[in-house]
Write a protein that holds these residues in place. Structure first.
Motif, PDB file in Angstrom:
ATOM      1  N   LEU A 122       0.428   7.594   7.478  1.00 50.77           N
ATOM      2  CA  LEU A 122       0.164   7.710   6.044  1.00 50.77           C
ATOM      3  C   LEU A 122      -1.334   7.896   5.796  1.00 50.77           C
ATOM      4  CD1 LEU A 122       2.480   4.952   4.507  1.00 50.77           C
ATOM      5  CD2 LEU A 122       2.821   7.425   4.445  1.00 50.77           C
ATOM      6  N   PRO A 123      -1.705   8.602   4.739  1.00 45.01           N
ATOM      7  CA  PRO A 123      -3.120   8.804   4.430  1.00 45.01           C
ATOM      8  C   PRO A 123      -3.744   7.521   3.905  1.00 45.01           C
ATOM      9  CG  PRO A 123      -1.771   9.710   2.685  1.00 45.01           C
ATOM     10  CD  PRO A 123      -0.819   9.299   3.773  1.00 45.01           C
ATOM     11  N   PRO A 124      -5.071   7.418   3.929  1.00 45.04           N
ATOM     12  CA  PRO A 124      -5.730   6.212   3.432  1.00 45.04           C
ATOM     13  C   PRO A 124      -5.611   6.080   1.916  1.00 45.04           C
ATOM     14  CG  PRO A 124      -7.357   7.875   3.995  1.00 45.04           C
ATOM     15  CD  PRO A 124      -6.026   8.399   4.474  1.00 45.04           C
ATOM     16  N   VAL A 125      -5.761   4.853   1.451  1.00 45.92           N
ATOM     17  CA  VAL A 125      -5.755   4.536   0.024  1.00 45.92           C
ATOM     18  C   VAL A 125      -7.187   4.248  -0.402  1.00 45.92           C
ATOM     19  CG1 VAL A 125      -5.047   2.815  -1.679  1.00 45.92           C
ATOM     20  CG2 VAL A 125      -3.394   3.656   0.002  1.00 45.92           C
ATOM     21  N   ASP A 126      -7.655   4.909  -1.452  1.00 42.31           N
ATOM     22  CA  ASP A 126      -9.026   4.712  -1.923  1.00 42.31           C
ATOM     23  C   ASP A 126      -9.162   3.470  -2.800  1.00 42.31           C
ATOM     24  OD1 ASP A 126      -9.917   7.015  -0.634  1.00 42.31           O
ATOM     25  OD2 ASP A 126      -9.406   8.294  -2.344  1.00 42.31           O
ATOM     26  N   ASP A 127      -8.153   3.192  -3.610  1.00 43.93           N
ATOM     27  CA  ASP A 127      -8.198   2.076  -4.553  1.00 43.93           C
ATOM     28  C   ASP A 127      -6.974   1.203  -4.299  1.00 43.93           C
ATOM     29  OD1 ASP A 127      -8.107   0.333  -6.725  1.00 43.93           O
ATOM     30  OD2 ASP A 127      -8.797   1.825  -8.162  1.00 43.93           O
TER      31      ASP A 127
ATOM     32  N   ALA B 210       2.100  -7.001  -0.616  1.00 45.14           N
ATOM     33  CA  ALA B 210       2.713  -5.983  -1.471  1.00 45.14           C
ATOM     34  C   ALA B 210       2.248  -4.592  -1.064  1.00 45.14           C
ATOM     35  CB  ALA B 210       2.376  -6.253  -2.933  1.00 45.14           C
ATOM     36  N   ALA B 211       0.964  -4.459  -0.701  1.00 42.74           N
ATOM     37  CA  ALA B 211       0.448  -3.161  -0.266  1.00 42.74           C
ATOM     38  C   ALA B 211       1.166  -2.682   0.986  1.00 42.74           C
ATOM     39  CB  ALA B 211      -1.055  -3.258  -0.009  1.00 42.74           C
ATOM     40  N   GLY B 212       1.419  -3.599   1.923  1.00 36.58           N
ATOM     41  CA  GLY B 212       2.141  -3.227   3.127  1.00 36.58           C
ATOM     42  C   GLY B 212       3.566  -2.813   2.849  1.00 36.58           C
ATOM     43  N   ALA B 213       4.262  -3.571   1.997  1.00 34.60           N
ATOM     44  CA  ALA B 213       5.649  -3.242   1.672  1.00 34.60           C
ATOM     45  C   ALA B 213       5.743  -1.907   0.935  1.00 34.60           C
ATOM     46  CB  ALA B 213       6.254  -4.364   0.829  1.00 34.60           C
ATOM     47  N   LEU B 214       4.843  -1.671  -0.004  1.00 31.76           N
ATOM     48  CA  LEU B 214       4.858  -0.410  -0.744  1.00 31.76           C
ATOM     49  C   LEU B 214       4.554   0.771   0.190  1.00 31.76           C
ATOM     50  CD1 LEU B 214       3.004  -1.614  -3.941  1.00 31.76           C
ATOM     51  CD2 LEU B 214       5.409  -0.916  -3.814  1.00 31.76           C
ATOM     52  N   SER B 215       3.735   0.547   1.194  1.00 29.67           N
ATOM     53  CA  SER B 215       3.455   1.606   2.171  1.00 29.67           C
ATOM     54  C   SER B 215       4.712   1.951   2.964  1.00 29.67           C
ATOM     55  CB  SER B 215       2.333   1.166   3.113  1.00 29.67           C
ATOM     56  OG  SER B 215       1.109   1.013   2.420  1.00 29.67           O
ATOM     57  N   VAL B 216       5.501   0.953   3.284  1.00 28.04           N
ATOM     58  CA  VAL B 216       6.771   1.210   3.982  1.00 28.04           C
ATOM     59  C   VAL B 216       7.696   2.040   3.102  1.00 28.04           C
ATOM     60  CG1 VAL B 216       8.857   0.140   4.894  1.00 28.04           C
ATOM     61  CG2 VAL B 216       6.618  -0.837   5.436  1.00 28.04           C
ATOM     62  N   ALA B 217       7.794   1.656   1.825  1.00 30.36           N
ATOM     63  CA  ALA B 217       8.645   2.427   0.909  1.00 30.36           C
ATOM     64  C   ALA B 217       8.160   3.870   0.812  1.00 30.36           C
ATOM     65  CB  ALA B 217       8.651   1.769  -0.466  1.00 30.36           C
ATOM     66  N   GLU B 218       6.842   4.047   0.754  1.00 30.35           N
ATOM     67  CA  GLU B 218       6.270   5.396   0.701  1.00 30.35           C
ATOM     68  C   GLU B 218       6.637   6.190   1.949  1.00 30.35           C
ATOM     69  OE1 GLU B 218       1.824   7.496   0.712  1.00 30.35           O
ATOM     70  OE2 GLU B 218       2.030   5.357   0.262  1.00 30.35           O
TER      71      GLU B 218
ATOM     72  N   ILE C 148      -0.317  -7.566   6.641  1.00 34.56           N
ATOM     73  CA  ILE C 148       0.088  -6.163   6.487  1.00 34.56           C
ATOM     74  C   ILE C 148       0.811  -5.667   7.732  1.00 34.56           C
ATOM     75  CG2 ILE C 148      -0.746  -3.797   6.176  1.00 34.56           C
ATOM     76  CD1 ILE C 148      -3.053  -5.019   4.517  1.00 34.56           C
ATOM     77  N   ALA C 149       0.300  -6.014   8.902  1.00 36.64           N
ATOM     78  CA  ALA C 149       0.974  -5.614  10.135  1.00 36.64           C
ATOM     79  C   ALA C 149       2.376  -6.201  10.198  1.00 36.64           C
ATOM     80  CB  ALA C 149       0.152  -6.065  11.341  1.00 36.64           C
ATOM     81  N   GLY C 150       2.517  -7.459   9.790  1.00 41.77           N
ATOM     82  CA  GLY C 150       3.842  -8.082   9.770  1.00 41.77           C
ATOM     83  C   GLY C 150       4.780  -7.402   8.791  1.00 41.77           C
ATOM     84  N   GLN C 151       4.243  -6.989   7.645  1.00 41.93           N
ATOM     85  CA  GLN C 151       5.056  -6.279   6.662  1.00 41.93           C
ATOM     86  C   GLN C 151       5.572  -4.959   7.238  1.00 41.93           C
ATOM     87  OE1 GLN C 151       5.762  -7.037   3.137  1.00 41.93           O
ATOM     88  NE2 GLN C 151       5.314  -9.051   3.964  1.00 41.93           N
ATOM     89  N   LEU C 152       4.681  -4.211   7.869  1.00 38.70           N
ATOM     90  CA  LEU C 152       5.101  -2.914   8.403  1.00 38.70           C
ATOM     91  C   LEU C 152       6.196  -3.075   9.443  1.00 38.70           C
ATOM     92  CD1 LEU C 152       2.703  -1.805   6.799  1.00 38.70           C
ATOM     93  CD2 LEU C 152       2.092  -0.434   8.784  1.00 38.70           C
ATOM     94  N   GLU C 153       6.106  -4.121  10.245  1.00 37.88           N
ATOM     95  CA  GLU C 153       7.118  -4.326  11.279  1.00 37.88           C
ATOM     96  C   GLU C 153       8.451  -4.782  10.686  1.00 37.88           C
ATOM     97  OE1 GLU C 153       7.879  -7.017  15.308  1.00 37.88           O
ATOM     98  OE2 GLU C 153       5.979  -7.141  14.225  1.00 37.88           O
ATOM     99  N   ALA C 154       8.407  -5.849   9.881  1.00 39.03           N
ATOM    100  CA  ALA C 154       9.651  -6.429   9.378  1.00 39.03           C
ATOM    101  C   ALA C 154      10.276  -5.604   8.268  1.00 39.03           C
ATOM    102  CB  ALA C 154       9.389  -7.850   8.881  1.00 39.03           C
ATOM    103  N   VAL C 155       9.452  -5.138   7.325  1.00 39.07           N
ATOM    104  CA  VAL C 155       9.989  -4.423   6.173  1.00 39.07           C
ATOM    105  C   VAL C 155      10.532  -3.053   6.580  1.00 39.07           C
ATOM    106  CG1 VAL C 155       9.439  -3.456   3.904  1.00 39.07           C
ATOM    107  CG2 VAL C 155       8.507  -5.677   4.568  1.00 39.07           C
ATOM    108  N   THR C 156       9.891  -2.398   7.528  1.00 33.71           N
ATOM    109  CA  THR C 156      10.386  -1.089   7.962  1.00 33.71           C
ATOM    110  C   THR C 156      11.811  -1.196   8.478  1.00 33.71           C
ATOM    111  OG1 THR C 156       8.163  -0.312   8.504  1.00 33.71           O
ATOM    112  CG2 THR C 156      10.003   0.833   9.551  1.00 33.71           C
ATOM    113  N   ALA C 157      12.073  -2.213   9.301  1.00 32.71           N
ATOM    114  CA  ALA C 157      13.432  -2.389   9.831  1.00 32.71           C
ATOM    115  C   ALA C 157      14.415  -2.791   8.733  1.00 32.71           C
ATOM    116  CB  ALA C 157      13.408  -3.445  10.931  1.00 32.71           C
ATOM    117  N   ALA C 158      13.980  -3.680   7.838  1.00 36.71           N
ATOM    118  CA  ALA C 158      14.887  -4.170   6.796  1.00 36.71           C
ATOM    119  C   ALA C 158      15.162  -3.128   5.728  1.00 36.71           C
ATOM    120  CB  ALA C 158      14.288  -5.417   6.157  1.00 36.71           C
ATOM    121  N   ALA C 159      14.228  -2.201   5.508  1.00 29.63           N
ATOM    122  CA  ALA C 159      14.369  -1.237   4.405  1.00 29.63           C
ATOM    123  C   ALA C 159      15.217  -0.027   4.767  1.00 29.63           C
ATOM    124  CB  ALA C 159      12.988  -0.766   3.956  1.00 29.63           C
TER     125      ALA C 159
END
Length: 403
Positions: A179-184, A105-113, A79-90
Motif C-alpha cells: 500500500l502507498p504511504p499515508v501523508d496525514d 484503527a489505522a492498521g485495521a483500515l489499511s487491511v480493509a483498503e 499496527i503489525a499485530g493488526q495487519l496479521e490478525a485482521v487480514t486473516a479475520a477480514a
C-alpha cells in the motif's frame, strides 16, 4: 452479511462492540471481533456467542508493564499485530468497523483498503474529532506551546504529533502489504464521515467542523446477568450503598485510593461497594459496611446504589447516567476530564478537580451527589438517554452493504 469489528484498547474500547455485535447477530449477520486477548473481553463475547480473534498482547498486561513502551514502539507493535490478525479475520467480510487506539484503527483500515472491503471509522468520544470549537488533547510528552490559543492552529499541531508518533510505523507496515504511504494519519483514520457512538444528551455533537459526523447513540448490550448472591444480600441488608470503582485505571494501584473513598463514604453514613478493577482496589480495613466486587453487572448494580464514584470513562459514565445514579467523577487521564465536566454541567453529579482525591474533597463531592435534588435530576436525565444506539448502527451497516 459478514462483519468484522476491530479494536485495540481497554474495556471501554471493547464493550461497545459487544453491544453492536449482539444487534448484528439478531439481524442475521455473521460477526467476528478482533480485540486484545484479555480474559474478560473473551468472556463478554462468549456470552453472546461471538468469536474473539485475539490481536496483540493483553492490554491489561501492557498497561501495567514497567517500564511501558514508548508510543511509537507501541504503535509499531499494534499496527503489525493488526495487519496479521485482521487480514486473516477480514477475509470474506463485507464490511469492517474500526475503532480503538488510533494506530490500531489505522492498521485495521489499511487491511480493509488492501482487501477492498467497505470500512467505517468509529470513535467513542468526540474529542478525537477536529473542531474549531475546542482544542485537541495533547499526547504525553508533546505539550502544545502555551502561547498558542487558536484551536485551528492547535489541531494542525495535533496532526503533526500524530504523524510524528505513528506515521513511520503505519507506512512501514503499509509498504509491507503493497500500500502507498499515508501523508496525514489522523485524517486517514477519521475519514470524511466518522461515526460517533455516544449519547446525544450526554455528549451532544454541536461543534462546527468539516466532517459529516454520524452520531448513533451509545452501543450498549442489555446485561441480564444476575448479581452475585453475596452482593444481593449486602444490598438487601441496609440503605443503598455508594459504588466506588476506577475501571481499567492502574494508576490507582495503591490501597490509599480505596481507603480514602471508603472513609469519605462512611463520613456520609453510607456503606460502600468497591470494585477491584485493574488497580486491584480493596479497603485496607475490611468491615461489614463494605463489599468488594470483581466483574459485575453494572447496569443492574448502578440502579440500586445511592451514588457512583468513578474515573469518568465513557462507558461507566453512560451506564451510570442511564441508571439515574448521581455521580462523583475522579478523572484520571485522556477524555475523562471531559466526561466529568459533562456530568457536572448536566447537574447529575460532581467533577473532582484532579486525579487524586482526599477524604475531604471526596466527602464534599458526595454531600452534593447524595442531595435529594441531585437524585431527582439524575432520574429525569436518565429518561432522556437513548437505548437504540447499537440497533441504529447495525441498521446503518446493513443498509450500507445493501447499497
Amino acid at each position: 452479511m459478514r462483519v468484522l469489528l476491530s479494536t485495540y484498547g481497554s474495556r471501554g474500547d471493547v464493550e461497545p462492540l459487544v453491544g453492536l455485535a449482539a444487534r448484528l447477530r439478531e439481524s442475521g449477520a455473521q460477526v467476528r471481533v478482533c480485540a486484545p486477548p484479555d480474559e474478560d473481553f473473551a468472556q463478554r463475547l462468549a456470552h453472546i456467542d461471538v468469536p474473539l480473534v485475539p490481536v496483540g498482547p493483553s492490554t491489561r498486561a501492557l498497561t501495567v508493564a514497567a517500564p511501558p513502551p514508548s508510543l511509537p514502539e507501541r504503535a509499531a507493535a499494534v499496527i503489525a499485530g493488526q495487519l496479521e490478525a485482521v487480514t486473516a479475520a477480514a477475509e470474506g467480510c463485507d464490511v469492517l468497523v474500526a475503532t480503538g487506539m488510533l494506530p490500531a484503527a489505522a492498521g485495521a483500515l489499511s487491511v480493509a483498503e488492501k482487501l477492498g472491503i467497505r470500512s467505517v471509522s468509529v470513535t467513542f468520544q468526540q474529542l478525537a474529532l477536529p473542531s474549531p470549537g475546542r482544542p485537541p488533547l495533547a499526547y504525553p510528552g508533546r505539550p502544545f506551546p502555551p502561547e498558542v490559543t487558536d484551536n485551528r492552529v492547535l489541531w494542525g499541531l495535533d496532526a503533526e504529533s500524530v504523524n510524528a508518533l505513528f506515521g513511520a510505523a503505519l507506512n512501514t507496515n503499509r509498504a509491507s502489504i503493497g500500500l502507498p504511504p499515508v501523508d496525514d494519519v489522523r485524517s486517514y483514520v477519521i475519514g470524511d464521515r466518522p461515526w460517533l457512538a455516544t449519547d446525544p444528551v450526554l455528549d451532544p455533537w454541536r461543534e462546527p467542523a468539516d466532517l459529516d459526523v454520524v452520531q448513533t447513540g451509545a452501543w450498549i448490550l442489555p446485561d441480564r446477568r444476575p448479581l452475585p448472591a453475596g452482593l444481593e444480600a449486602f444490598l438487601a441488608d441496609g440503605a443503598p450503598p455508594v459504588y466506588v470503582g476506577f475501571g481499567s485505571m492502574p494508576t490507582l494501584a495503591s490501597q490509599d485510593a480505596a481507603q480514602v473513598a471508603v472513609e469519605a463514604v462512611r463520613a456520609q453514613g453510607r456503606r460502600a461497594v468497591v470494585a477491584r478493577g485493574w488497580a486491584d482496589l480493596a479497603p485496607i480495613r475490611d468491615q461489614d459496611d463494605c463489599f468488594v466486587v470483581g466483574e459485575v453487572n453494572q447496569q443492574a448494580l448502578f440502579g440500586r446504589v445511592a451514588a457512583v464514584v468513578h474515573h469518568g470513562g465513557a462507558g461507566t459514565t453512560t451506564t451510570a447516567t442511564r441508571a439515574g445514579a448521581p455521580q462523583v467523577v475522579v478523572p484520571q487521564t485522556a477524555d475523562q476530564p471531559y466526561w466529568a465536566g459533562r456530568v457536572a454541567r448536566l447537574g447529575i453529579g460532581v467533577a473532582l478537580d484532579g486525579p487524586t482525591p482526599t477524604t475531604e474533597s471526596l466527602s464534599a463531592a458526595l454531600r452534593t451527589a447524595l442531595a435529594p435534588e441531585t437524585r431527582v435530576w439524575a432520574t429525569a436525565v436518565a429518561t432522556m438517554i437513548r437505548t437504540d444506539g447499537a440497533a441504529l448502527a447495525a441498521q446503518l451497516l446493513l443498509d450500507a452493504v445493501g447499497r
